[in-house]
Each structure stands twice: as structure tokens, then as C-alpha cells.
Design an enzyme around this catalytic site. Structure first.
Site, PDB file in Angstrom:
ATOM      1  N   ASP A   1       6.314   1.806  -0.007  1.00 21.32           N
ATOM      2  CA  ASP A   1       5.114   2.659   0.026  1.00 21.32           C
ATOM      3  C   ASP A   1       5.240   3.623   1.197  1.00 21.32           C
ATOM      4  O   ASP A   1       5.578   3.206   2.307  1.00 21.32           O
ATOM      5  CB  ASP A   1       3.855   1.783   0.157  1.00 21.32           C
ATOM      6  N   ILE A   2       4.989   4.882   0.955  1.00 24.59           N
ATOM      7  CA  ILE A   2       5.194   5.916   1.975  1.00 24.59           C
ATOM      8  C   ILE A   2       4.081   5.887   3.030  1.00 24.59           C
ATOM      9  O   ILE A   2       4.241   6.433   4.122  1.00 24.59           O
ATOM     10  CB  ILE A   2       5.320   7.313   1.303  1.00 24.59           C
TER      11      ILE A   2
ATOM     12  N   GLU B   1      -5.252   5.509  -6.960  1.00 26.76           N
ATOM     13  CA  GLU B   1      -4.699   6.805  -6.553  1.00 26.76           C
ATOM     14  C   GLU B   1      -3.652   7.317  -7.546  1.00 26.76           C
ATOM     15  O   GLU B   1      -3.676   8.482  -7.913  1.00 26.76           O
ATOM     16  CB  GLU B   1      -4.055   6.604  -5.177  1.00 26.76           C
TER      17      GLU B   1
ATOM     18  N   HIS C   1       1.318  -0.283 -10.966  1.00 28.64           N
ATOM     19  CA  HIS C   1       2.170  -0.757  -9.874  1.00 28.64           C
ATOM     20  C   HIS C   1       1.514  -1.935  -9.176  1.00 28.64           C
ATOM     21  O   HIS C   1       0.291  -2.084  -9.194  1.00 28.64           O
ATOM     22  CB  HIS C   1       2.468   0.361  -8.873  1.00 28.64           C
TER      23      HIS C   1
ATOM     24  N   HIS D   1       1.427  -3.812  -5.396  1.00 24.91           N
ATOM     25  CA  HIS D   1       1.769  -3.725  -3.972  1.00 24.91           C
ATOM     26  C   HIS D   1       2.258  -5.102  -3.511  1.00 24.91           C
ATOM     27  O   HIS D   1       1.570  -6.107  -3.729  1.00 24.91           O
ATOM     28  CB  HIS D   1       0.527  -3.397  -3.135  1.00 24.91           C
TER      29      HIS D   1
END
Ligand code: AMP
Length: 132
Positions: free
Chosen positions: A29-30, A88, A93, A95
Site C-alpha cells: 500500500d502506497i 476508495e 482487495h 489489506h
């Protein structure tokens, strides 16, 4: 039009890749809330995780399990926590978040700011411990 995560999985947008097979992809994750915060996605583009077909969804969790084991081996943490938000990015996905305390899974706290080199080193460290 492809989602940003499809573009990442197709190599059209750069990422810090952690693992990949023919159906799934994992990358850092960025805007991480913990070092090694990773996203795992099915390459098949579906917006909402619980709309993903059963076979793909169960495969995603098995893929996530291997990534989590690699994260656990690579990073100093007690557990790998799991979160599903999807508020978002409309591409399903999961996490995977290395945890040492409950506070490590707070999505409202300021995100970690890591140098490119540190992102790359973390991804490499997880990748090196990942077994296909
Ligand atoms: P959510 O859809 O609410 O689960 O949040 C999407 C997550 O994707 C956030 O934690 C973002 O930091 C992360 N994210 C968005 N764009 C990228 C990207 N290009 N590379 C890596 N992570 C991203």
C-alpha cells in the site's frame, strides 16, 4: 476502463510488488498504516470483495495466507491483521497489516511516510520469503 489496481497488476502503473501468480497480485500500500502494509487483489476486476465469485474469492484468501506468512517472516510483528474497506478503490482487495498493537490498524492515523528505498527493501524482504 481498467481500475488503477488492474493497471498495477498489468505493469502499467509502478508498484512495490510482493507476490504474483496467474490469478492474483500483491503489492505494498502506497499510504501504509504499518510497515509492510500490503494489498492483495484478484486480477479479475470486480468492485466489491463480496461480489467476487466463490472460486476466485477462496483462491484470494489462500493467496493472502501465503503473503501473510511471508510478511510475518520478514517483519517484526505479532500478527498479520486483515481489513476490508474498499471505500476508495473499486477493485476488490484485502489489506494485510503487520500488527504489534491495536493502534497499528487505525486507518485514521497519519500514514507512514517512507522513502522509496525503504518501500523497495520491505517489498524485497517479503518477496524473498514468499513461497508460491
Ligand atoms: P480502500 O479502497 O478504502 O480499501 O483504500 C484503498 C487503498 O489503496 C488505500 O489504503 C490506498 O493507500 C491504496 N492505494 C491507492 N492507490 C494506490 C497505488 N497506486 N499503489 C498502492 N496503494 C494504493
Amino acid at each position: 476502463m481498467s481500475s488503477i489496481f488492474s493497471k498495477i497488476a498489468q505493469g502499467e502503473i509502478p508498484c512495490y510488488k510482493v507476490a504474483e501468480d496467474d490469478r492474483y497480485f500483491a503489492f505494498l500500500d502506497i499510504n501504509p498504516i504499518a510497515k509492510g502494509h500490503t494489498l492483495v487483489i484478484p486480477k479479475k476486476e470486480v468492485d466489491y470483495l463480496f461480489d467476487v465469485d466463490a472460486q476466485t474469492l477462496s483462491g484470494l484468501w489462500l493467496f493472502a495466507q501465503k503473503v501473510a506468512k511471508a510478511q510475518q517472516a520478514a517483519l517484526p510483528c505479532k500478527r498479520i491483521g486483515v481489513a476490508v474497506l474498499g471505500l476508495e478503490v473499486p477493485h476488490a482487495h484485502i489489506h494485510l497489516i503487520p500488527l504489534n498493537s491495536e493502534a497499528d490498524v487505525d486507518f485514521k492515523k497519519p500514514k507512514l511516510e517512507l522513502e522509496k528505498e525503504e518501500f523497495a527493501a520491505i517489498a524485497e524482504s517479503i518477496r524473498a520469503r514468499h513461497t508460491a
